[in-house]
Design a protein around this motif. Sequence first.
Motif, PDB file in Angstrom:
ATOM      1  N   MET A   1     -17.808-102.088  37.070  1.00 46.75           N
ATOM      2  CA  MET A   1     -17.359-103.151  37.956  1.00 46.75           C
ATOM      3  C   MET A   1     -16.152-102.654  38.744  1.00 46.75           C
ATOM      4  O   MET A   1     -15.319-101.915  38.202  1.00 46.75           O
ATOM      5  CB  MET A   1     -16.956-104.388  37.153  1.00 46.75           C
ATOM      6  N   PRO A   2     -16.016-103.048  40.005  1.00 47.22           N
ATOM      7  CA  PRO A   2     -14.779-102.727  40.733  1.00 47.22           C
ATOM      8  C   PRO A   2     -13.654-103.613  40.198  1.00 47.22           C
ATOM      9  O   PRO A   2     -13.777-104.827  40.171  1.00 47.22           O
ATOM     10  CB  PRO A   2     -15.122-103.062  42.184  1.00 47.22           C
ATOM     11  N   SER A   3     -12.576-103.014  39.728  1.00 47.62           N
ATOM     12  CA  SER A   3     -11.496-103.781  39.098  1.00 47.62           C
ATOM     13  C   SER A   3     -10.244-103.729  39.957  1.00 47.62           C
ATOM     14  O   SER A   3      -9.810-102.649  40.375  1.00 47.62           O
ATOM     15  CB  SER A   3     -11.194-103.220  37.698  1.00 47.62           C
ATOM     16  N   ARG A   4      -9.646-104.903  40.216  1.00 51.07           N
ATOM     17  CA  ARG A   4      -8.399-104.955  40.965  1.00 51.07           C
ATOM     18  C   ARG A   4      -7.197-104.640  40.075  1.00 51.07           C
ATOM     19  O   ARG A   4      -6.216-104.072  40.541  1.00 51.07           O
ATOM     20  CB  ARG A   4      -8.213-106.343  41.580  1.00 51.07           C
TER      21      ARG A   4
ATOM     22  N   SER B   1     -19.744-101.868  44.997  1.00 48.58           N
ATOM     23  CA  SER B   1     -18.809-101.876  46.126  1.00 48.58           C
ATOM     24  C   SER B   1     -18.352-103.290  46.435  1.00 48.58           C
ATOM     25  O   SER B   1     -19.180-104.207  46.527  1.00 48.58           O
ATOM     26  CB  SER B   1     -19.466-101.282  47.374  1.00 48.58           C
ATOM     27  N   PRO B   2     -17.029-103.494  46.596  1.00 43.30           N
ATOM     28  CA  PRO B   2     -16.559-104.799  47.062  1.00 43.30           C
ATOM     29  C   PRO B   2     -16.902-104.997  48.529  1.00 43.30           C
ATOM     30  O   PRO B   2     -16.887-104.050  49.314  1.00 43.30           O
ATOM     31  CB  PRO B   2     -15.050-104.724  46.836  1.00 43.30           C
ATOM     32  N   VAL B   3     -17.252-106.214  48.899  1.00 45.06           N
ATOM     33  CA  VAL B   3     -17.618-106.551  50.278  1.00 45.06           C
ATOM     34  C   VAL B   3     -16.611-107.561  50.813  1.00 45.06           C
ATOM     35  O   VAL B   3     -16.260-108.529  50.128  1.00 45.06           O
ATOM     36  CB  VAL B   3     -19.043-107.142  50.332  1.00 45.06           C
TER      37      VAL B   3
ATOM     38  N   LEU C   1     -17.198-115.046  44.412  1.00 42.84           N
ATOM     39  CA  LEU C   1     -17.933-113.815  44.115  1.00 42.84           C
ATOM     40  C   LEU C   1     -19.159-113.631  45.000  1.00 42.84           C
ATOM     41  O   LEU C   1     -19.645-112.503  45.182  1.00 42.84           O
ATOM     42  CB  LEU C   1     -18.393-113.837  42.649  1.00 42.84           C
ATOM     43  N   TRP C   2     -19.661-114.727  45.539  1.00 41.57           N
ATOM     44  CA  TRP C   2     -20.947-114.694  46.235  1.00 41.57           C
ATOM     45  C   TRP C   2     -20.881-113.792  47.470  1.00 41.57           C
ATOM     46  O   TRP C   2     -19.987-113.917  48.295  1.00 41.57           O
ATOM     47  CB  TRP C   2     -21.365-116.099  46.634  1.00 41.57           C
ATOM     48  N   ASP C   3     -21.821-112.859  47.550  1.00 38.84           N
ATOM     49  CA  ASP C   3     -21.897-111.895  48.652  1.00 38.84           C
ATOM     50  C   ASP C   3     -20.660-111.012  48.743  1.00 38.84           C
ATOM     51  O   ASP C   3     -20.360-110.466  49.820  1.00 38.84           O
ATOM     52  CB  ASP C   3     -22.123-112.609  49.995  1.00 38.84           C
TER      53      ASP C   3
ATOM     54  N   ALA D   1     -24.688-103.411  45.632  1.00 40.94           N
ATOM     55  CA  ALA D   1     -25.207-102.279  44.849  1.00 40.94           C
ATOM     56  C   ALA D   1     -26.101-101.379  45.688  1.00 40.94           C
ATOM     57  O   ALA D   1     -26.726-100.459  45.147  1.00 40.94           O
ATOM     58  CB  ALA D   1     -25.980-102.801  43.638  1.00 40.94           C
ATOM     59  N   ASP D   2     -26.156-101.621  47.006  1.00 36.34           N
ATOM     60  CA  ASP D   2     -27.094-100.877  47.852  1.00 36.34           C
ATOM     61  C   ASP D   2     -26.816 -99.383  47.865  1.00 36.34           C
ATOM     62  O   ASP D   2     -27.734 -98.565  48.052  1.00 36.34           O
ATOM     63  CB  ASP D   2     -27.042-101.415  49.287  1.00 36.34           C
ATOM     64  N   HIS D   3     -25.559 -98.981  47.693  1.00 33.39           N
ATOM     65  CA  HIS D   3     -25.204 -97.561  47.763  1.00 33.39           C
ATOM     66  C   HIS D   3     -25.517 -96.820  46.466  1.00 33.39           C
ATOM     67  O   HIS D   3     -25.437 -95.589  46.419  1.00 33.39           O
ATOM     68  CB  HIS D   3     -23.722 -97.413  48.083  1.00 33.39           C
ATOM     69  N   LEU D   4     -25.829 -97.539  45.413  1.00 37.15           N
ATOM     70  CA  LEU D   4     -26.088 -96.912  44.116  1.00 37.15           C
ATOM     71  C   LEU D   4     -27.555 -96.524  44.003  1.00 37.15           C
ATOM     72  O   LEU D   4     -28.435 -97.270  44.412  1.00 37.15           O
ATOM     73  CB  LEU D   4     -25.725 -97.876  42.980  1.00 37.15           C
ATOM     74  N   GLU D   5     -27.803 -95.367  43.433  1.00 40.37           N
ATOM     75  CA  GLU D   5     -29.181 -94.911  43.234  1.00 40.37           C
ATOM     76  C   GLU D   5     -29.669 -95.439  41.878  1.00 40.37           C
ATOM     77  O   GLU D   5     -29.684 -94.735  40.872  1.00 40.37           O
ATOM     78  CB  GLU D   5     -29.249 -93.390  43.291  1.00 40.37           C
ATOM     79  N   VAL D   6     -30.034 -96.714  41.889  1.00 44.37           N
ATOM     80  CA  VAL D   6     -30.422 -97.393  40.649  1.00 44.37           C
ATOM     81  C   VAL D   6     -31.866 -97.059  40.323  1.00 44.37           C
ATOM     82  O   VAL D   6     -32.779 -97.365  41.097  1.00 44.37           O
ATOM     83  CB  VAL D   6     -30.240 -98.913  40.773  1.00 44.37           C
ATOM     84  N   SER D   7     -32.074 -96.417  39.166  1.00 42.56           N
ATOM     85  CA  SER D   7     -33.429 -96.095  38.733  1.00 42.56           C
ATOM     86  C   SER D   7     -34.046 -97.301  38.049  1.00 42.56           C
ATOM     87  O   SER D   7     -33.348 -98.198  37.572  1.00 42.56           O
ATOM     88  CB  SER D   7     -33.405 -94.916  37.758  1.00 42.56           C
ATOM     89  N   SER D   8     -35.353 -97.306  38.001  1.00 46.45           N
ATOM     90  CA  SER D   8     -36.044 -98.366  37.279  1.00 46.45           C
ATOM     91  C   SER D   8     -35.747 -98.226  35.788  1.00 46.45           C
ATOM     92  O   SER D   8     -35.968 -97.171  35.203  1.00 46.45           O
ATOM     93  CB  SER D   8     -37.552 -98.282  37.526  1.00 46.45           C
ATOM     94  N   GLY D   9     -35.204 -99.277  35.199  1.00 46.39           N
ATOM     95  CA  GLY D   9     -34.838 -99.250  33.786  1.00 46.39           C
ATOM     96  C   GLY D   9     -33.567-100.048  33.582  1.00 46.39           C
ATOM     97  O   GLY D   9     -32.935-100.518  34.532  1.00 46.39           O
ATOM     98  N   PRO D  10     -33.133-100.219  32.332  1.00 48.81           N
ATOM     99  CA  PRO D  10     -31.924-100.980  32.042  1.00 48.81           C
ATOM    100  C   PRO D  10     -30.663-100.228  32.471  1.00 48.81           C
ATOM    101  O   PRO D  10     -30.586 -98.998  32.357  1.00 48.81           O
ATOM    102  CB  PRO D  10     -31.951-101.150  30.520  1.00 48.81           C
ATOM    103  N   VAL D  11     -29.671-100.978  32.948  1.00 49.20           N
ATOM    104  CA  VAL D  11     -28.387-100.416  33.363  1.00 49.20           C
ATOM    105  C   VAL D  11     -27.287-101.023  32.507  1.00 49.20           C
ATOM    106  O   VAL D  11     -27.244-102.243  32.302  1.00 49.20           O
ATOM    107  CB  VAL D  11     -28.119-100.700  34.856  1.00 49.20           C
ATOM    108  N   LEU D  12     -26.386-100.176  31.994  1.00 51.64           N
ATOM    109  CA  LEU D  12     -25.214-100.639  31.260  1.00 51.64           C
ATOM    110  C   LEU D  12     -24.107-100.928  32.270  1.00 51.64           C
ATOM    111  O   LEU D  12     -23.655-100.028  32.985  1.00 51.64           O
ATOM    112  CB  LEU D  12     -24.758 -99.569  30.262  1.00 51.64           C
ATOM    113  N   LEU D  13     -23.677-102.176  32.352  1.00 51.83           N
ATOM    114  CA  LEU D  13     -22.675-102.613  33.326  1.00 51.83           C
ATOM    115  C   LEU D  13     -21.345-102.787  32.596  1.00 51.83           C
ATOM    116  O   LEU D  13     -21.223-103.613  31.691  1.00 51.83           O
ATOM    117  CB  LEU D  13     -23.104-103.934  33.972  1.00 51.83           C
TER     118      LEU D  13
END
Length: 722
Positions: A619-622, A648-650, A669-671, A675-687
């Motif tokens: 997560m992006p942290s302030r 990425s923060p928008v 938080l909305w919009d 995550a568009d810049h991340l190369e997310v593979s099909s499968g579970p992601v640890l956030l």
Amino acid sequence: MTSSAETAHPTATTDGIRDQARSALREQALSALRELVGRSDADFHEGQFEAIEALVGGRRRALVVQRTGWGKSAVYFVATSLLRRQGAGPTVLVSPLLALMRDQIAAAERAGVRAVAINSTNAHEWSDVLAQLDRDEVDVLLVSPERLNNPSFREQQLPALVRRIGMLVVDEAHCISDWGHDFRPDYRRLRDLIAQMPPGVPVLATTATANSRVVADVAEQLGSLTQDSPSSEPVLTIRGPLARTSLRLGVLRLRDSASRLAWLLSHLDDLPGSGIIYTLTVSAAVDTARLLRDHGHDVRAYTGQTDAEEREESEGMLKRNEVKALVATSALGMGFDKPDLGFVVHLGAPSSPVAYYQQVGRAGRASDSADVLLLPGVEDRDIWHYFATASMPDRERAERVIGALGDAPISTPALEAMVDIRRTPLELLLKVLDVDGAVQKVQGGWIATGEPWTYDAARYERIAAERVAEQQHMLDYEQTDGCRMEFLQRALDDDTAAPCGRCDNCAGVWFPQEIATRAGAQAAESLDRVGVPIEPRRAWPTGADRLDVPVRGRIAAEQQADEGRALARLTDLGWGGTLRQMFAAGAPDAAVTSQVLDACIRVLARWEWAERPVAVVAMPSRSHPLLVDSLARGLAEVGRLPYLGALSPVGGGPSGQAGGNSVFRLAGLWDRLCADHLEVSSGPVLLVDDLVDSRWTMTVAARELRRAGATAVLPFALALRG
């Protein structure tokens, strides 16, 4: 012309008649008392008959301040019995806790007094109760202070009840005063109830825990409503000595939570009979009970989050000595009646000597001896500060609520969507504003009354200062080398205070101090326990569309997060201490330590996920960017997983504070995450994140990652608030 003897005769006759009436009343009252306690030789304690006489013979208002076990309930049950014989209507007994109501009803049955209750747990019985009232088959009606402001009860049942009321009893009356240790806004509504009662209806207020300031405040509130009647008598205050000769007080200062738990493991079975172990937080109660049970001790947790049925069952088991102890928060407090309770132990100190006296007063009520031991903690002051600030109303928030309300009723959930205040503090604030006359609860929700309202800053500053002083008094109690019972008596302004001769300072240390080596290891292992579930959000908050967030109802299954994990709660006894230091105000942002990283790895190793994650995202942290990034990289390296980076923060990123009202937090938080810049593979992601509070950040981030291609999102955080 009459002689002096003749002029004196009517007075003598009047005095004689008065004495005869008093003697007859005492005989009737004593008979009722003996029926109540089931003993033919029972007699009144000092002050009991005086209170009964004031209520029954004088129809006065009385405040009784007497120690726990003195017999305050005998006063109102005997007075009720005598008033009913005189044709009076039922007594209305305002009682703050369900446990207290259950004990009061049981005591009434023993006295032949017909008592029933109207509360949140027996709505299915209300119609029967009202029918009994109509048939005049009820001697005592028990209600909670909150029930007095229920619109249906207030408008449909209360007026008829007020017309017939025979006596009003306010139990635990210190709750009326905001100087008291357990002030409850709903108790302030009793002023309105008393103002509606017919003239001559007696009023009794009782408490065991009130210093002079609280006594004066309660008496003033009871008496101020009679000032328009020149013949009215002042409130009769009956105050007795508060020394508890059966209690043996002690304080044992140990270095940390592990030592305190190890002492309990070593010596719980040495304590007499069965008792109560008090903690300051829900998580501490649950964790302590689990540790003790795991090592063979028969205990149960008892908190405000425990189901009502389980609480009632636990109370019964303790009374029947079927458990060694209940590990409880202050939810098990006022009015719990087990006369032979053998001990009270505190893991952490309450925030004032007055609150402490109230809790230890549960023990030794009908026995010659009971043990009371305080094990203070270094974290006590932080917990006191949290609860003190959480209960204080805020001017800006109050004005925001008043401004949002109008003539049309607005429900609490709808109002929550209009003001950035979470449900629990919003409900408390509404109660305060209701008592102040600025808002009113009606059928369908809340309205503004239109009455002018100003924030009484001076009053709240005085209260805050008094609470700080009380906290210091509690620290002084821990450190005093004088008599501990005398200290508590003086804290309650008892001018009869004198050394008890029994406490650890008067008679020497009476409790063992050594800790078994094995117990120390067991406690340390328990406190090193890691892993707390993070429950996923399943539905969007009501009213999100009001803030231009186009969602409602359930969150689509393909956009939800899975159940997550946190290392620990901030309130936990074990890792909570380390995490509180990391997230304390002003603490520097730093890379995760090897100790904390190793603990997080243990959480992941025990996590029985359906499918192993294929990547790690941060997560992006302030506030803690270095901490979050190092934690995510460390977990990825150990798990041999690709680290994809952070969302990425928008538009400047999420706005607003962490936690907060659900609707406003979601809107902030909305919009605002991408995550568009991340190369997310099909499968579970640890956030990975640092601190989870409202869970909306994780919910929105999971939605973005699912839309970017993740088949599941597994939230992980260092800490879970609460």
